[in-house]
Enzyme design. Structure first.
Site, PDB file in Angstrom:
ATOM      1  N   ASP A   1      66.115  45.093  42.925  1.00  8.99           N
ATOM      2  CA  ASP A   1      64.973  44.501  43.618  1.00  8.99           C
ATOM      3  C   ASP A   1      65.043  42.980  43.479  1.00  8.99           C
ATOM      4  O   ASP A   1      65.342  42.456  42.402  1.00  8.99           O
ATOM      5  CB  ASP A   1      63.662  45.014  43.027  1.00  8.99           C
TER       6      ASP A   1
ATOM      7  N   ASN B   1      58.908  34.622  51.059  1.00  7.59           N
ATOM      8  CA  ASN B   1      58.420  34.796  52.432  1.00  7.59           C
ATOM      9  C   ASN B   1      57.204  33.924  52.702  1.00  7.59           C
ATOM     10  O   ASN B   1      57.099  33.286  53.761  1.00  7.59           O
ATOM     11  CB  ASN B   1      58.065  36.266  52.680  1.00  7.59           C
TER      12      ASN B   1
ATOM     13  N   ASP C   1      64.628  36.642  55.508  1.00  4.83           N
ATOM     14  CA  ASP C   1      65.734  37.420  56.097  1.00  4.83           C
ATOM     15  C   ASP C   1      67.089  36.855  55.671  1.00  4.83           C
ATOM     16  O   ASP C   1      68.038  37.601  55.393  1.00  4.83           O
ATOM     17  CB  ASP C   1      65.633  37.417  57.627  1.00  4.83           C
TER      18      ASP C   1
ATOM     19  N   GLU D   1      62.742  44.665  50.037  1.00  4.63           N
ATOM     20  CA  GLU D   1      63.702  43.914  49.228  1.00  4.63           C
ATOM     21  C   GLU D   1      64.373  44.786  48.184  1.00  4.63           C
ATOM     22  O   GLU D   1      65.001  44.282  47.242  1.00  4.63           O
ATOM     23  CB  GLU D   1      62.994  42.743  48.531  1.00  4.63           C
TER      24      GLU D   1
END
Length: 521
Positions: A397, A405, A414, A440
């Site tokens: 993770d 973000n 991204d 993620e």
């Protein structure tokens, strides 16, 4: 032997050579000198010819090599025969045995030439066609030989005082020429794949010249006619030069046997009729000869002849009908093969399209990694007939991904996902199954791998991600990952892997609690 001489130069050389030898024969008046000159031209011309044929054999395509090899051997044996004959004339005039050896080499050209032509029929791996061509050729040659013997040369040969072997060789030469000539015609009629048409024409002209020369020689010697036959040397030289010229034509046409295609159905039909009629026509010639010989023909002979004639006509009609039906069958088969090929092409395209769609469904469009759907399908295949002693699972993770973000935007997020995926692909093994599990989170399934090796791989991934320079619009940001590592023993089904995934997920949660950027096992 160097075969790199230009075919254009070779063709011009042959033409000039033929012209010079002809002029020498015409201009030199002394018969002895003329004979020596013509013998020299003949042997040298034959040497040039078999070298050209050897070069053609060397440069031809693999499928055509045997044809040119046997033709080369034919002219080479012809050359040896002439060479021995001249040696006998110059050095061993009294040794008649050398003449017979020379004649044997002359006769060897015929089996070599016939084998070369029959190879064209065999080229399609059709044994029956080869046998049929050979038998039809045999019928024609026997018919011509028998009729020629009975009406043309029998009395001359019988009354001649020549030795038996000399008579045999004299008769064998024109018969051999006819055998090769009709072999070319029959092969041309029976086989769709043959040499270029111009090559055929030059060979036919060459054989007509040789058979004419051999028949003149036969007639002159059996009738003991006192005439100068030096011009026959010129005819035999022309035969050899034309054969080698046909090889140059073959090379000019791209070193390939040409396919003779009939564009119209009536041409195919005419061709079929001709090749069927030729052998029966030969039999008809023999029957005509029999009726010419027999003086008192009774009604039984007439009845026999009429019945044989009707049977032949009936056979011709049957054969032509069979050929027509066979042609229809071939055309139907070709159409079926074409349709099958079309269907196979469409089927291949559909399979390719389905595989592409399947691949798209099984891959994450952003990272290029396999997705969650793929791992379960792959596990079904892996555990179909096999089990594993051990397997490990990494649950990975990206730490604080939501913050990335929120701070830099989803486009930056991204980009981070792509770069982390790239690093994981670099530092996992080829057989490991790396997938994007969602958001993620990533999973890596390592079959036949114990937890110590899995721990090493996990540490390497964590270290490489931590050390990597992630740049967002020229701004360096720090990215780390947390990894949970679990192990399963005696893995027999995908449910065992699912349990390992759940265990790895719990260990991942533990790594997060311990402060992130850690590996927990």
């Amino acid at each position: 032997m160097n075969c790199k001489i230009s075919h254009k130069f070779s063709k011009k050389f042959l033409i000039i050579y033929a012209v010079i030898s002809t002029l020498s024969f015409i201009l030199v008046e002394n018969s002895n000198i003329n004979k020596c000159v013509m013998n020299g031209f003949l042997v040298f011309g034959e040497a040039i010819s078999f070298m050209i044929l050897y070069c053609t054999y060397s440069e031809s395509r693999e499928r055509d090599k045997k044809y040119w090899l046997y033709l080369f051997l034919s002219i080479f044996s012809y050359f040896l025969g002439d060479l021995l004959w001249i040696i006998k004339d110059i050095f061993f005039d009294s040794f008649t045995g050398l003449i017979y050896i020379s004649q044997v080499f002359f006769l060897l050209q015929y089996p070599f030439s016939i084998i070369a032509l029959l190879y064209i029929a065999w080229e399609k791996k059709n044994l029956y066609l080869s046998i049929q061509v050979f038998l039809d050729m045999l019928v024609i040659v026997i018919a011509i030989s028998v009729v020629g013997w009975r009406f043309l040369v029998r009395n001359d040969i019988i009354n001649s005082h020549m030795p038996f072997f000399e008579k045999f060789f004299l008769i064998s030469n024109p018969i051999g020429d006819l055998a090769i000539l009709f072999s070319i015609i029959l092969i041309l009629l029976f086989s769709k794949s043959f040499i270029a048409f111009r090559v055929v024409i030059f060979n036919i002209i060459a054989l007509i010249i040789e058979v004419t020369a051999d028949l003149i020689n036969l007639y002159v010697k059996t009738n003991t006619i006192n005439v100068n036959t030096d011009f026959l040397e010129l005819m035999w030289l022309t035969y050899v030069l034309l054969v080698s010229y046909s090889a140059l034509v073959y090379k000019y046409n791209g070193c390939n046997f040409k396919c003779i295609r009939q564009s119209k159905k009536n041409e195919n039909y005419t061709k079929t009729i001709v090749k069927i009629i030729i052998p029966y026509l030969s039999i008809g010639v023999l029957f005509t000869a029999i009726f010419c010989i027999i003086e008192n023909i009774d009604i039984i002979m007439w009845g026999f002849a009429i019945c044989v004639g009707l049977v032949i006509i009936s056979q011709l009609i049957t054969l032509m009908e069979n050929k027509r039906l066979m042609q229809l069958l071939i055309e139907s088969n070709n159409e079926l093969e074409y349709k099958t090929f079309e269907l196979e092409t469409i089927n291949r395209q559909l399979k390719k399209s389905n595989l592409a769609k399947e691949s798209q469904l099984n891959r994450d469009f952003l990272t290029g990694l396999h997705n969650r759907r793929y791992i379960y399908k792959k596990l079904d295949v892996l555990f179909k007939n096999k089990f594993y002693n051990k397997a490990s699972v990494l649950m990975i993770d990206i730490d604080y991904f939501k913050k990335i973000n929120d701070t830099y935007g989803h486009e930056a997020g991204d980009k981070v996902l792509k770069q982390v995926s790239m690093l994981m692909k670099l530092y996992t093994r080829t057989n490991d199954s790396l997938i994007r599990f969602g958001g993620e989170e990533f999973i890596c399934v390592l079959l036949d791998t114990d937890i110590s090796i899995a721990r090493d791989i996990a540490d390497r991934i964590r270290e490489k991600v931590e050390a990597y320079d992630f740049k967002i619009e020229c701004i360096k940001i720090k990215v780390t990952v947390s990894i949970g590592v679990s192990e399963a023993r005696l893995v027999k089904c995908k449910e065992d892997i699912e349990l390992a995934i759940k265990k790895a997920d719990k260990l991942l949660y533990k790594a997060k609690q311990l402060g992130r950027n850690q590996v927990c096992i």
